[in-house]
Design an enzyme around this catalytic site. Structure first.
Site, mmCIF file in Angstrom:
data_model
loop_
_atom_site.group_PDB
_atom_site.id
_atom_site.type_symbol
_atom_site.label_atom_id
_atom_site.label_comp_id
_atom_site.label_asym_id
_atom_site.label_seq_id
_atom_site.Cartn_x
_atom_site.Cartn_y
_atom_site.Cartn_z
ATOM 1 N N LYS A 1 26.174 -4.291 -1.150
ATOM 2 C CA LYS A 1 27.416 -4.091 -1.973
ATOM 3 C C LYS A 1 28.592 -3.709 -0.507
ATOM 4 O O LYS A 1 29.577 -3.138 -0.174
ATOM 5 C CB LYS A 1 27.738 -3.277 -3.181
ATOM 6 N N ARG B 1 0.773 -1.352 -0.071
ATOM 7 C CA ARG B 1 0.240 -0.167 0.570
ATOM 8 C C ARG B 1 1.138 1.506 0.042
ATOM 9 O O ARG B 1 0.510 1.588 -0.842
ATOM 10 C CB ARG B 1 -1.230 -0.138 1.017
ATOM 11 N N THR B 2 1.787 1.218 1.008
ATOM 12 C CA THR B 2 2.061 2.653 1.026
ATOM 13 C C THR B 2 3.152 3.234 -0.125
ATOM 14 O O THR B 2 2.930 4.488 -0.408
ATOM 15 C CB THR B 2 3.047 2.903 2.447
ATOM 16 N N HIS C 1 5.702 5.872 11.367
ATOM 17 C CA HIS C 1 4.875 6.195 10.301
ATOM 18 C C HIS C 1 4.272 7.450 10.144
ATOM 19 O O HIS C 1 3.062 6.857 9.960
ATOM 20 C CB HIS C 1 4.424 4.888 10.060
ATOM 21 N N ARG D 1 11.640 3.892 3.196
ATOM 22 C CA ARG D 1 11.283 3.365 3.706
ATOM 23 C C ARG D 1 12.341 2.010 4.046
ATOM 24 O O ARG D 1 12.912 1.213 3.780
ATOM 25 C CB ARG D 1 9.557 1.748 3.694
HETATM 26 C C1 NCD Z 1 1.750 -0.669 8.819
HETATM 27 C C2 NCD Z 1 3.258 -0.923 8.119
HETATM 28 O O1 NCD Z 1 3.878 -1.090 7.536
HETATM 29 O O2 NCD Z 1 3.400 -0.349 9.447
HETATM 30 N N1 NCD Z 1 1.121 -1.763 6.871
HETATM 31 C C3 NCD Z 1 0.564 0.452 6.120
HETATM 32 O O3 NCD Z 1 1.734 1.516 5.788
HETATM 33 N N2 NCD Z 1 -0.097 0.087 5.334
HETATM 34 C C4 NCD Z 1 1.347 -1.779 9.304
HETATM 35 C C5 NCD Z 1 1.860 -3.284 8.980
HETATM 36 O O4 NCD Z 1 2.662 -4.156 8.571
HETATM 37 O O5 NCD Z 1 1.415 -4.254 10.345
#
Ligand code: NCD
Length: 310
Positions: A87, A58-59, A136, A108
């Site tokens: 590397k 999703r993100t 997040h 991320r």
């Molecule tokens: C979450 C995350 O990556 O922290 N997912 C997201 O970004 N929608 C929640 C999760 O991984 O449980």
């Protein structure tokens, strides 16, 4: 309206109530303009570097969709395996390169604090899309937007957090944003997955009313229930995960027993904590959240790039 004061988006702590309101307002504008097909071109000529060193559906896709819908372009790297970090390159050096290629970066990474290192390395805006068990913030902004849109505001609401409050970074960020509102919080988790002390202290300091319980039935008195999966990948001890993995399963009958029209939220992905028979209840908001997320991220990309919306 006052200007958005931030270059980077790294931690929910950086947001004042006024900053949050700017994001909500701009998201509303983006939503309206999108319906009239008037957003394409807002970020024409801009490039987003999408750097995902940890799993994501999703993100990553919602940031990339947001940039595409605004007429910008996306360059991307997924996982350590296909990046020079495998590397031995440092994150600092990787970011130094990114600065030469892109106008804005979203990252991320499994280590808490990594987005801060990334932002310190370069002069373009950096957005934290999840740093290990840390923060997040853009998920929390979309969570807040969802509650605001579907409940008409936040003040006066009773909000439950259920599941892995220890490792769940989306919860960590949302709790930080909620300190600006007059809400009551119910923390529902096994004792071993309780909200870390620092977050509880912050709630106390802020005089936010909250209670902690292991009893899932506490959800029945809440306006909003924010459910999360047990974060398997964060456990050092596998047997601990095995012990806790089936702590809760919320199904349709359980949701329908609520005394309120409890709105069911989940950042997704889900494992077994939320049953699919909840999906078609009108108060199941999680797939709508994914849709709002694109608009929130469109607004954030424009705000960080200081681009006028509307
Ligand atoms: C979450 C995350 O990556 O922290 N997912 C997201 O970004 N929608 C929640 C999760 O991984 O449980």
């Amino acid at each position: 309206m006052t200007e958005f004061p931030h270059v980077h988006i790294l931690d929910a702590d950086q947001f004042s109530r006024q900053d949050i309101e700017i994001v909500l307002e701009k998201t509303k504008t983006i939503e309206a303009l999108s319906k009239e097909d008037r957003v394409w071109g807002l970020l024409r000529g801009k490039v987003l570097a999408s750097l995902f060193f940890e799993s994501s559906t999703r993100t990553r896709l919602s940031f990339e969709t947001a940039m595409n819908r605004l007429g910008g372009r996306v360059i991307t790297t997924v996982g350590f395996q296909f990046s020079s970090i495998s590397k031995g390159e440092t994150l600092y050096d990787t970011m130094k390169m990114i600065e030469a290629y892109a106008d804005i970066a979203v990252i991320r990474h499994p280590e808490e604090g990594s987005s801060r290192i990334a932002a310190a390395a370069i002069s373009i805006p950096v957005i934290n899309a999840g740093d290990g068990i840390g923060q997040h913030p853009t998920q929390a902004l979309l969570d807040l937007y969802t509650i605001h849109k579907e409940k008409g505001g936040l003040d006066g609401l009773k909000i439950a957090f259920i599941g892995d409050l220890k490792f769940g970074r989306t919860i960590h960020s949302l709790i930080k944003l909620l300190r600006h509102y007059n809400v009551e919080i119910v923390l529902i988790s096994p004792v071993d997955l309780a909200l870390p002390e620092s977050y509880r202290k912050a709630l106390q300091k802020n005089k936010t009313k909250f209670e902690e319980t292991e009893d899932i039935k506490a959800l029945w008195d809440c306006d909003v229930a924010y459910i999360t999966r047990i974060q398997e990948e964060r456990f050092v001890d596998r047997s601990e995960y095995e012990k806790l993995k089936n702590s809760y399963t919320i199904n349709r009958a359980f949701v329908q027993a609520s005394r309120k029209q409890t709105m069911i939220m989940h950042p997704l992905p889900r494992v077994n904590e939320l049953s699919t028979d909840v999906d078609d209840l009108p108060n199941a908001a999680y797939f709508r959240m994914a849709k709002y997320g694109v608009h929130v991220r469109m607004a954030l990309l424009c705000l960080c790039l200081k681009t006028e919306i509307g």
